[in-house]
Write an enzyme that holds these catalytic residues in place. Sequence first.
Site, mmCIF file in Angstrom:
data_model
loop_
_atom_site.group_PDB
_atom_site.id
_atom_site.type_symbol
_atom_site.label_atom_id
_atom_site.label_comp_id
_atom_site.label_asym_id
_atom_site.label_seq_id
_atom_site.Cartn_x
_atom_site.Cartn_y
_atom_site.Cartn_z
ATOM 1 N N LYS A 190 0.838 -1.210 0.000
ATOM 2 C CA LYS A 190 0.000 0.000 0.000
ATOM 3 C C LYS A 190 0.871 1.257 0.000
ATOM 4 O O LYS A 190 0.640 2.166 -0.798
ATOM 5 C CB LYS A 190 -0.909 -0.046 1.243
ATOM 6 C CG LYS A 190 -1.853 1.108 1.381
ATOM 7 C CD LYS A 190 -3.052 0.735 2.227
ATOM 8 C CE LYS A 190 -2.819 0.757 3.715
ATOM 9 N NZ LYS A 190 -2.554 2.107 4.266
ATOM 10 N N SER A 191 1.862 1.303 0.877
ATOM 11 C CA SER A 191 2.694 2.513 0.972
ATOM 12 C C SER A 191 3.424 2.777 -0.345
ATOM 13 O O SER A 191 3.504 3.919 -0.809
ATOM 14 C CB SER A 191 3.739 2.344 2.074
ATOM 15 O OG SER A 191 3.113 2.259 3.324
ATOM 16 N N ARG A 228 -9.108 12.160 12.261
ATOM 17 C CA ARG A 228 -7.703 11.828 12.535
ATOM 18 C C ARG A 228 -6.842 13.096 12.475
ATOM 19 O O ARG A 228 -7.141 14.023 11.737
ATOM 20 C CB ARG A 228 -7.219 10.746 11.540
ATOM 21 C CG ARG A 228 -7.930 9.421 11.820
ATOM 22 C CD ARG A 228 -7.489 8.337 10.896
ATOM 23 N NE ARG A 228 -6.076 8.036 11.039
ATOM 24 C CZ ARG A 228 -5.387 7.294 10.176
ATOM 25 N NH1 ARG A 228 -5.976 6.793 9.109
ATOM 26 N NH2 ARG A 228 -4.115 7.057 10.382
ATOM 27 N N GLN A 265 4.253 9.348 7.364
ATOM 28 C CA GLN A 265 3.361 10.271 6.648
ATOM 29 C C GLN A 265 3.788 11.713 6.891
ATOM 30 O O GLN A 265 3.790 12.532 5.969
ATOM 31 C CB GLN A 265 1.916 10.031 7.081
ATOM 32 C CG GLN A 265 1.420 8.656 6.631
ATOM 33 C CD GLN A 265 0.026 8.318 7.134
ATOM 34 O OE1 GLN A 265 -0.580 9.099 7.868
ATOM 35 N NE2 GLN A 265 -0.471 7.169 6.742
ATOM 36 N N ASP A 290 1.720 -1.279 12.140
ATOM 37 C CA ASP A 290 0.478 -1.773 11.541
ATOM 38 C C ASP A 290 0.221 -3.247 11.872
ATOM 39 O O ASP A 290 -0.854 -3.778 11.586
ATOM 40 C CB ASP A 290 0.514 -1.588 10.013
ATOM 41 C CG ASP A 290 0.400 -0.115 9.623
ATOM 42 O OD1 ASP A 290 0.007 0.707 10.476
ATOM 43 O OD2 ASP A 290 0.702 0.224 8.464
HETATM 44 C C1 S3P Z 1 2.150 4.833 6.216
HETATM 45 C C2 S3P Z 1 2.679 5.220 7.421
HETATM 46 C C3 S3P Z 1 2.189 4.757 8.725
HETATM 47 C C4 S3P Z 1 1.308 3.520 8.584
HETATM 48 C C5 S3P Z 1 0.311 3.659 7.470
HETATM 49 C C6 S3P Z 1 1.021 3.880 6.143
HETATM 50 C C7 S3P Z 1 2.738 5.366 4.969
HETATM 51 O O1 S3P Z 1 1.431 5.780 9.325
HETATM 52 O O2 S3P Z 1 0.637 3.249 9.807
HETATM 53 O O3 S3P Z 1 -0.481 2.471 7.376
HETATM 54 O O4 S3P Z 1 2.466 4.820 3.878
HETATM 55 O O5 S3P Z 1 3.498 6.341 5.056
HETATM 56 P P1 S3P Z 1 2.099 6.951 10.199
HETATM 57 O O6 S3P Z 1 2.951 7.782 9.349
HETATM 58 O O7 S3P Z 1 0.925 7.727 10.743
HETATM 59 O O8 S3P Z 1 2.858 6.255 11.289
#
Ligand code: S3P
Length: 425
Positions: free
Chosen positions: A21-22, A121, A168, A314
């Site tokens: 996903k990321s 959020r 993020q 996660d």
């Molecule tokens: C992600 C960062 C994580 C993760 C999320 C995806 C990303 O969140 O929990 O599922 O793709 O950068 P945070 O940056 O809030 O820790």
Amino acid sequence: MELIIQPKPCIQGKINVPGDKSISHRAVIFGSLAQGVTEIEGFLWGEDCTRTIACFREMGININIIDEKVVIQGKGLNGLQEPGNVLDAGNSGTTARLLLGILAGNPFYSVLTGDSSLRNRPMGRVVEPLARMGARIMGRKNSRLLPLTVMGGKLKTIDYHSPVASAQVKSCVLLAGLFDRGVTSVTEPSLSRDHTERMLQYFDIPIQKKELRVEVQGNHGFTGRPIKVPGDFSSAAFFLTAAASMPGSDLTILNVGVNPTRTGLLEVLSQMGADITLMNERINNMEPAADIRVQGAELKGVTIGGSLIPRLIDEIPVLTAAALLARGKTEIRDASELRVKESDRISTMIEELGKMGAVIESLPDGLKITGPQRLKGSRCMSHGDHRVAMALAVAGLSAEGHTQIADSQCVDISFPGFEEVLNLL
Ligand code: S3P
């Protein structure tokens, strides 16, 4: 939709999981900002990532699906157009927070919103550094919640010390930095996933990494290139953890991303007694991938916290399910970030596993479990949180009797086809 889980004595087989996903989000973002064509193979067709595609289409980027690949005609760093409508990130925190960095650096007006979970959020964590860079962002609760209005434009560089280890936040600031002439840096308290940094390097954008600090040189155009997305470690985690905690299991998951900023769970499961082997290790577009084999065992409890937490954030919902089967005490600390995910994952997991008979002590920043505990199949709720739904499914595999997970369509956010893969085993 309701997911029904029948208990299994153990799980065996070879499976694939959908794309990361990321990396899928970032592939669309970088492909859209690059000049020319970027082809993405292995893209995650989950709802979160299709939201990112829709947002870039709304900003004038041509994105087509050809032979199951996502083909993006990037228009360069200054090629985005003012969106004609509100941008909707749906349930996706990554879409919202990374996009805010890009919107802040573009000379147009935009409005970004999301679903009811995302609208609650925290966005202050990205609005605050962007405001320091000179961005004009307005919204509810002192501009801390979506919907947010962005009057983008010229930014100034920043040396940002983030109070949270969040990929993020880090990515948002680095992406905003691409639109300035100078050097922007982010330092985080412990290392969060580094997919953005790896993709910056892959696109030949000048960056420097030193321990917890990363800096990027802005205003540096780049060209499109092919991206292969590996399977998502966080999706693989549900089956890896299920197999690890069921003696007699022998499961191989093919082509999974094993970026070390993501694979903390492997270390924890090994420490708990599971047997894990990586095979066929390879690297595509700076991201390591491998086939992962796991053999189950009677697990023992474990204490985790500190800098390991961002490397398995996660995976904590599913780890909680495994800890119930493990002998002895498990304690998870320093994980208060779980409280601001798609749901408050500490509370939702304790509440739902409680319906199956689990006794779990809640801590402000984690939880405590004494195992093994015998679970009874029950009717649980997903709370609209994809990872909660799948973690409960894993708990259901070793419960007595069947488990129903209501409101389970949210699994499509990150793992379309979860039920089919489960039935294969
Ligand atoms: C992600 C960062 C994580 C993760 C999320 C995806 C990303 O969140 O929990 O599922 O793709 O950068 P945070 O940056 O809030 O820790």
